[in-house]
Design a protein around this motif. Structure first.
Motif, PDB file in Angstrom:
ATOM      1  N   MET A   1       0.836  -1.169   0.000  1.00 48.59           N
ATOM      2  CA  MET A   1       0.000   0.000   0.000  1.00 48.59           C
ATOM      3  C   MET A   1       0.890   1.243   0.000  1.00 48.59           C
ATOM      4  N   ARG A   2       0.857   1.997  -1.034  1.00 43.87           N
ATOM      5  CA  ARG A   2       1.611   3.247  -1.078  1.00 43.87           C
ATOM      6  C   ARG A   2       0.817   4.333  -0.368  1.00 43.87           C
ATOM      7  N   ALA A   3       1.556   5.299   0.182  1.00 44.02           N
ATOM      8  CA  ALA A   3       0.922   6.346   0.987  1.00 44.02           C
ATOM      9  C   ALA A   3      -0.201   7.061   0.234  1.00 44.02           C
ATOM     10  N   ASN A   4       0.016   7.347  -1.029  1.00 46.51           N
ATOM     11  CA  ASN A   4      -0.990   8.084  -1.792  1.00 46.51           C
ATOM     12  C   ASN A   4      -2.173   7.214  -2.197  1.00 46.51           C
ATOM     13  N   LYS A   5      -2.091   5.936  -1.956  1.00 49.85           N
ATOM     14  CA  LYS A   5      -3.160   5.016  -2.336  1.00 49.85           C
ATOM     15  C   LYS A   5      -3.929   4.478  -1.134  1.00 49.85           C
ATOM     16  N   ILE A   6      -3.632   4.974   0.049  1.00 47.44           N
ATOM     17  CA  ILE A   6      -4.264   4.438   1.253  1.00 47.44           C
ATOM     18  C   ILE A   6      -5.774   4.668   1.228  1.00 47.44           C
ATOM     19  N   ALA A   7      -6.217   5.852   0.834  1.00 46.75           N
ATOM     20  CA  ALA A   7      -7.655   6.132   0.811  1.00 46.75           C
ATOM     21  C   ALA A   7      -8.379   5.175  -0.131  1.00 46.75           C
ATOM     22  N   GLU A   8      -7.801   4.935  -1.290  1.00 47.15           N
ATOM     23  CA  GLU A   8      -8.404   4.002  -2.243  1.00 47.15           C
ATOM     24  C   GLU A   8      -8.404   2.583  -1.676  1.00 47.15           C
ATOM     25  N   ALA A   9      -7.326   2.205  -1.046  1.00 49.15           N
ATOM     26  CA  ALA A   9      -7.233   0.867  -0.457  1.00 49.15           C
ATOM     27  C   ALA A   9      -8.290   0.690   0.624  1.00 49.15           C
ATOM     28  N   LYS A  10      -8.479   1.713   1.460  1.00 45.55           N
ATOM     29  CA  LYS A  10      -9.475   1.628   2.521  1.00 45.55           C
ATOM     30  C   LYS A  10     -10.873   1.422   1.937  1.00 45.55           C
ATOM     31  N   GLU A  11     -11.171   2.099   0.844  1.00 45.58           N
ATOM     32  CA  GLU A  11     -12.478   1.916   0.197  1.00 45.58           C
ATOM     33  C   GLU A  11     -12.655   0.471  -0.259  1.00 45.58           C
ATOM     34  N   LEU A  12     -11.606  -0.100  -0.839  1.00 46.73           N
ATOM     35  CA  LEU A  12     -11.675  -1.497  -1.274  1.00 46.73           C
ATOM     36  C   LEU A  12     -11.816  -2.446  -0.088  1.00 46.73           C
ATOM     37  N   PHE A  13     -11.101  -2.152   0.990  1.00 51.15           N
ATOM     38  CA  PHE A  13     -11.201  -2.997   2.171  1.00 51.15           C
ATOM     39  C   PHE A  13     -12.614  -2.950   2.757  1.00 51.15           C
ATOM     40  N   LEU A  14     -13.243  -1.776   2.724  1.00 51.72           N
ATOM     41  CA  LEU A  14     -14.614  -1.664   3.221  1.00 51.72           C
ATOM     42  C   LEU A  14     -15.585  -2.472   2.354  1.00 51.72           C
ATOM     43  N   ILE A  15     -15.342  -2.483   1.061  1.00 59.12           N
ATOM     44  CA  ILE A  15     -16.156  -3.314   0.160  1.00 59.12           C
ATOM     45  C   ILE A  15     -15.944  -4.787   0.508  1.00 59.12           C
ATOM     46  N   ASN A  16     -14.689  -5.170   0.731  1.00 55.52           N
ATOM     47  CA  ASN A  16     -14.391  -6.553   1.109  1.00 55.52           C
ATOM     48  C   ASN A  16     -15.083  -6.940   2.416  1.00 55.52           C
ATOM     49  N   ILE A  17     -15.130  -6.017   3.362  1.00 53.18           N
ATOM     50  CA  ILE A  17     -15.808  -6.290   4.632  1.00 53.18           C
ATOM     51  C   ILE A  17     -17.297  -6.516   4.388  1.00 53.18           C
ATOM     52  N   ALA A  18     -17.882  -5.714   3.498  1.00 49.33           N
ATOM     53  CA  ALA A  18     -19.305  -5.896   3.181  1.00 49.33           C
ATOM     54  C   ALA A  18     -19.547  -7.248   2.509  1.00 49.33           C
ATOM     55  N   LEU A  19     -18.608  -7.672   1.657  1.00 52.83           N
ATOM     56  CA  LEU A  19     -18.756  -8.934   0.938  1.00 52.83           C
ATOM     57  C   LEU A  19     -18.387 -10.154   1.787  1.00 52.83           C
ATOM     58  N   TYR A  20     -17.409  -9.984   2.667  1.00 53.92           N
ATOM     59  CA  TYR A  20     -16.884 -11.097   3.461  1.00 53.92           C
ATOM     60  C   TYR A  20     -16.793 -10.713   4.936  1.00 53.92           C
ATOM     61  N   PRO A  21     -17.935 -10.455   5.573  1.00 51.07           N
ATOM     62  CA  PRO A  21     -17.901  -9.955   6.961  1.00 51.07           C
ATOM     63  C   PRO A  21     -17.362 -10.950   7.988  1.00 51.07           C
ATOM     64  N   ASN A  22     -17.240 -12.202   7.614  1.00 48.39           N
ATOM     65  CA  ASN A  22     -16.748 -13.205   8.554  1.00 48.39           C
ATOM     66  C   ASN A  22     -15.308 -13.619   8.293  1.00 48.39           C
ATOM     67  N   LYS A  23     -14.590 -12.833   7.495  1.00 51.73           N
ATOM     68  CA  LYS A  23     -13.188 -13.127   7.188  1.00 51.73           C
ATOM     69  C   LYS A  23     -12.284 -12.182   7.976  1.00 51.73           C
ATOM     70  N   SER A  24     -11.439 -12.753   8.773  1.00 51.10           N
ATOM     71  CA  SER A  24     -10.530 -11.988   9.623  1.00 51.10           C
ATOM     72  C   SER A  24      -9.592 -11.080   8.817  1.00 51.10           C
ATOM     73  N   LEU A  25      -9.124 -11.600   7.695  1.00 53.29           N
ATOM     74  CA  LEU A  25      -8.121 -10.876   6.913  1.00 53.29           C
ATOM     75  C   LEU A  25      -8.602  -9.510   6.418  1.00 53.29           C
ATOM     76  N   VAL A  26      -9.892  -9.373   6.110  1.00 53.60           N
ATOM     77  CA  VAL A  26     -10.363  -8.081   5.593  1.00 53.60           C
ATOM     78  C   VAL A  26     -10.293  -7.002   6.678  1.00 53.60           C
ATOM     79  N   TYR A  27     -10.560  -7.375   7.916  1.00 53.67           N
ATOM     80  CA  TYR A  27     -10.454  -6.422   9.024  1.00 53.67           C
ATOM     81  C   TYR A  27      -8.989  -6.121   9.329  1.00 53.67           C
ATOM     82  N   ASP A  28      -8.158  -7.151   9.233  1.00 56.73           N
ATOM     83  CA  ASP A  28      -6.721  -6.979   9.438  1.00 56.73           C
ATOM     84  C   ASP A  28      -6.148  -5.995   8.416  1.00 56.73           C
ATOM     85  N   SER A  29      -6.563  -6.137   7.173  1.00 55.85           N
ATOM     86  CA  SER A  29      -6.066  -5.250   6.113  1.00 55.85           C
ATOM     87  C   SER A  29      -6.479  -3.802   6.356  1.00 55.85           C
TER      88      SER A  29
END
Length: 92
Positions: A1-29
């Motif tokens: 994760m590059r510093a300038n891409k953190i906001a975009e990464a967080k958006e993707l991680f939030l989508i992953n949490i919505a899709l996979y709410p029972n996966k530990s790795l998405v919260y870890d990310s």
């Protein structure tokens, strides 16, 4: 994760949490992303969610311990600075 891409990464991680709410790795990310932004409280929140799902997630456990120690240390330094500032006002 590059510093300038953190906001975009967080958006993707939030989508992953919505899709996979029972996966530990998405919260870890998402915890990792907040850690990179120095948002200690949010990082702790997501590492704790990760561990609640999978107590064996070593990355979350390791980072949670470090961040809780950092939060305690930062809090203690803040108290010390406040006391010193107050004492300087009353000239003790």
């Amino acid at each position: 994760m590059r510093a300038n891409k953190i906001a975009e990464a967080k958006e993707l991680f939030l989508i992953n949490i919505a899709l996979y709410p029972n996966k530990s790795l998405v919260y870890d990310s998402l915890g990792d992303a907040f850690k990179k932004e120095n948002d200690t409280l949010k990082a702790i929140e997501y590492y704790e969610k990760s561990i609640a799902i999978n107590p064996e997630n070593r990355n979350s456990v390791k980072n949670l311990k470090k961040l809780k120690w950092k939060a305690k240390t930062d809090f203690a330094k803040g108290i010390e600075n406040t006391v010193n500032w107050y004492l300087s006002l009353i000239h003790i």
